[in-house]
Design a protein around this motif. Structure first.
Motif, PDB file in Angstrom:
ATOM      1  N   ASP A 133       1.499  -1.754  -7.007  1.00  0.00           N
ATOM      2  CA  ASP A 133       0.674  -1.900  -8.201  1.00  0.00           C
ATOM      3  C   ASP A 133       1.315  -1.090  -9.332  1.00  0.00           C
ATOM      4  N   PRO A 134       1.307  -1.620 -10.561  1.00  0.00           N
ATOM      5  CA  PRO A 134       1.940  -0.901 -11.674  1.00  0.00           C
ATOM      6  C   PRO A 134       1.407   0.518 -11.897  1.00  0.00           C
ATOM      7  N   GLN A 135       0.189   0.795 -11.440  1.00  0.00           N
ATOM      8  CA  GLN A 135      -0.388   2.136 -11.594  1.00  0.00           C
ATOM      9  C   GLN A 135       0.127   3.128 -10.544  1.00  0.00           C
ATOM     10  N   VAL A 136       0.842   2.633  -9.548  1.00  0.00           N
ATOM     11  CA  VAL A 136       1.295   3.464  -8.424  1.00  0.00           C
ATOM     12  C   VAL A 136       2.726   3.927  -8.637  1.00  0.00           C
ATOM     13  N   SER A 137       2.955   5.227  -8.478  1.00  0.00           N
ATOM     14  CA  SER A 137       4.320   5.748  -8.613  1.00  0.00           C
ATOM     15  C   SER A 137       4.726   6.635  -7.440  1.00  0.00           C
ATOM     16  N   ARG A 138       3.745   6.993  -6.576  1.00  0.00           N
ATOM     17  CA  ARG A 138       4.037   7.893  -5.450  1.00  0.00           C
ATOM     18  C   ARG A 138       3.558   7.278  -4.138  1.00  0.00           C
ATOM     19  N   ASN A 139       4.251   7.630  -3.080  1.00  0.00           N
ATOM     20  CA  ASN A 139       3.931   7.148  -1.739  1.00  0.00           C
ATOM     21  C   ASN A 139       3.660   8.340  -0.829  1.00  0.00           C
ATOM     22  N   THR A 140       2.721   8.165   0.085  1.00  0.00           N
ATOM     23  CA  THR A 140       2.457   9.159   1.135  1.00  0.00           C
ATOM     24  C   THR A 140       3.008   8.614   2.438  1.00  0.00           C
TER      25      THR A 140
ATOM     26  N   ILE B  50       0.868  -1.177   0.000  1.00  0.00           N
ATOM     27  CA  ILE B  50       0.000   0.000   0.000  1.00  0.00           C
ATOM     28  C   ILE B  50       0.909   1.233   0.000  1.00  0.00           C
ATOM     29  N   PRO B  51       0.681   2.189  -0.883  1.00  0.00           N
ATOM     30  CA  PRO B  51       1.557   3.363  -0.961  1.00  0.00           C
ATOM     31  C   PRO B  51       1.256   4.418   0.112  1.00  0.00           C
ATOM     32  N   GLN B  52       1.071   3.935   1.319  1.00  0.00           N
ATOM     33  CA  GLN B  52       0.888   4.787   2.495  1.00  0.00           C
ATOM     34  C   GLN B  52       1.775   4.200   3.585  1.00  0.00           C
ATOM     35  N   SER B  53       2.734   4.995   4.046  1.00  0.00           N
ATOM     36  CA  SER B  53       3.692   4.487   5.025  1.00  0.00           C
ATOM     37  C   SER B  53       3.907   5.485   6.151  1.00  0.00           C
TER      38      SER B  53
ATOM     39  N   ASP C  51       1.941  11.888  16.668  1.00  0.00           N
ATOM     40  CA  ASP C  51       1.723  12.094  15.239  1.00  0.00           C
ATOM     41  C   ASP C  51       2.034  13.565  14.976  1.00  0.00           C
ATOM     42  N   TRP C  52       3.058  13.820  14.184  1.00  0.00           N
ATOM     43  CA  TRP C  52       3.475  15.194  13.931  1.00  0.00           C
ATOM     44  C   TRP C  52       2.594  15.875  12.888  1.00  0.00           C
ATOM     45  N   GLN C  53       1.576  15.170  12.395  1.00  0.00           N
ATOM     46  CA  GLN C  53       0.625  15.755  11.436  1.00  0.00           C
ATOM     47  C   GLN C  53       1.314  16.271  10.181  1.00  0.00           C
ATOM     48  N   LEU C  54       2.404  15.596   9.790  1.00  0.00           N
ATOM     49  CA  LEU C  54       3.139  15.945   8.573  1.00  0.00           C
ATOM     50  C   LEU C  54       3.080  14.777   7.611  1.00  0.00           C
ATOM     51  N   GLU C  55       2.959  15.074   6.334  1.00  0.00           N
ATOM     52  CA  GLU C  55       2.992  14.029   5.325  1.00  0.00           C
ATOM     53  C   GLU C  55       3.944  14.426   4.204  1.00  0.00           C
ATOM     54  N   ASN C  56       4.777  13.483   3.832  1.00  0.00           N
ATOM     55  CA  ASN C  56       5.658  13.635   2.678  1.00  0.00           C
ATOM     56  C   ASN C  56       5.072  12.803   1.552  1.00  0.00           C
ATOM     57  N   VAL C  57       4.985  13.374   0.372  1.00  0.00           N
ATOM     58  CA  VAL C  57       4.555  12.620  -0.801  1.00  0.00           C
ATOM     59  C   VAL C  57       5.726  12.631  -1.764  1.00  0.00           C
ATOM     60  N   TYR C  58       6.171  11.451  -2.149  1.00  0.00           N
ATOM     61  CA  TYR C  58       7.358  11.369  -2.993  1.00  0.00           C
ATOM     62  C   TYR C  58       7.239  10.242  -4.008  1.00  0.00           C
ATOM     63  N   ASP C  59       8.045  10.341  -5.057  1.00  0.00           N
ATOM     64  CA  ASP C  59       8.121   9.287  -6.060  1.00  0.00           C
ATOM     65  C   ASP C  59       8.799   8.069  -5.439  1.00  0.00           C
ATOM     66  N   ILE C  60       8.244   6.905  -5.709  1.00  0.00           N
ATOM     67  CA  ILE C  60       8.839   5.662  -5.227  1.00  0.00           C
ATOM     68  C   ILE C  60      10.083   5.388  -6.071  1.00  0.00           C
ATOM     69  N   TYR C  61      11.191   5.068  -5.408  1.00  0.00           N
ATOM     70  CA  TYR C  61      12.427   4.764  -6.122  1.00  0.00           C
ATOM     71  C   TYR C  61      12.186   3.632  -7.114  1.00  0.00           C
ATOM     72  N   PRO C  62      12.718   3.755  -8.333  1.00  0.00           N
ATOM     73  CA  PRO C  62      12.510   2.718  -9.358  1.00  0.00           C
ATOM     74  C   PRO C  62      12.865   1.304  -8.886  1.00  0.00           C
ATOM     75  N   ALA C  63      13.893   1.176  -8.071  1.00  0.00           N
ATOM     76  CA  ALA C  63      14.311  -0.150  -7.595  1.00  0.00           C
ATOM     77  C   ALA C  63      13.245  -0.834  -6.745  1.00  0.00           C
ATOM     78  N   TRP C  64      12.314  -0.056  -6.181  1.00  0.00           N
ATOM     79  CA  TRP C  64      11.287  -0.626  -5.303  1.00  0.00           C
ATOM     80  C   TRP C  64       9.888  -0.580  -5.908  1.00  0.00           C
ATOM     81  N   ARG C  65       9.781  -0.078  -7.136  1.00  0.00           N
ATOM     82  CA  ARG C  65       8.460   0.031  -7.775  1.00  0.00           C
ATOM     83  C   ARG C  65       7.761  -1.310  -7.939  1.00  0.00           C
ATOM     84  N   TRP C  66       8.505  -2.401  -8.103  1.00  0.00           N
ATOM     85  CA  TRP C  66       7.917  -3.730  -8.308  1.00  0.00           C
ATOM     86  C   TRP C  66       7.045  -4.162  -7.127  1.00  0.00           C
ATOM     87  N   ARG C  67       7.256  -3.569  -5.963  1.00  0.00           N
ATOM     88  CA  ARG C  67       6.468  -3.928  -4.776  1.00  0.00           C
ATOM     89  C   ARG C  67       5.048  -3.359  -4.818  1.00  0.00           C
TER      90      ARG C  67
END
Length: 155
Positions: A91-98, A8-11, A73-89
């Protein structure tokens, strides 16, 4: 037929620190970089806090709900591109993680019990040195925010 279970692209990112300003860093087994505790939700309706507590327990053996610990909970969220080396983990439609940022104050000399499948070593460093030691820019930035969320101002 086996179905693929994607991450899940939420960490969470949990900066673990002591009252004296020491920050715990753990070394990843896969790439050898140093970081704070991180990890993804197990299911979409898992709360950020539940994810943080679970990941801290899994990766360090620390019980974040212990009365001597303080998880915030510091109530902060970073949204970033998932590193290409870990994209296989993901869904192919997912490229960003929160990533949701937490701080966890623990007592001095809190024992650490690493998950050997995920991490090979740990160290406590002064918060500023810990920020310099992190591989991830969002992790370093979170550590540098410690004075903003704690009583470490002036250290």
């Amino acid at each position: 037929m086996t179905s693929i279970i994607y991450k899940i692209p939420q960490s969470v990112l949990v900066v673990i620190y002591t009252p004296s300003g020491q920050v715990l860093l753990i070394r990843r087994t896969d790439v050898g970089t140093w970081q704070s505790v991180t990890g993804s939700k197990d299911h979409l309706d898992e709360s950020w806090t539940t994810t943080a507590v679970r990941e801290v327990q899994e990766e360090t053996g620390i019980d974040a709900t212990h009365p001597l610990c303080r998880l915030e909970d510091w109530q902060l969220e970073n949204v970033y591109d998932i590193y290409p080396a870990w994209r296989w983990r993901y869904d192919p439609q997912v490229s960003r993680n929160t990533e949701r940022v937490f701080g966890l104050r623990v007592p001095e000399k809190t024992p650490i019990s690493l998950s050997p499948a995920e991490h090979t070593d740990w160290q406590w460093l002064d918060w500023q040195a810990a920020a310099d030691h992190c591989f991830s820019p969002s992790n370093a930035e979170a550590i540098l925010m410690l004075p903003r969320f704690t009583n470490l101002i002036g250290r």
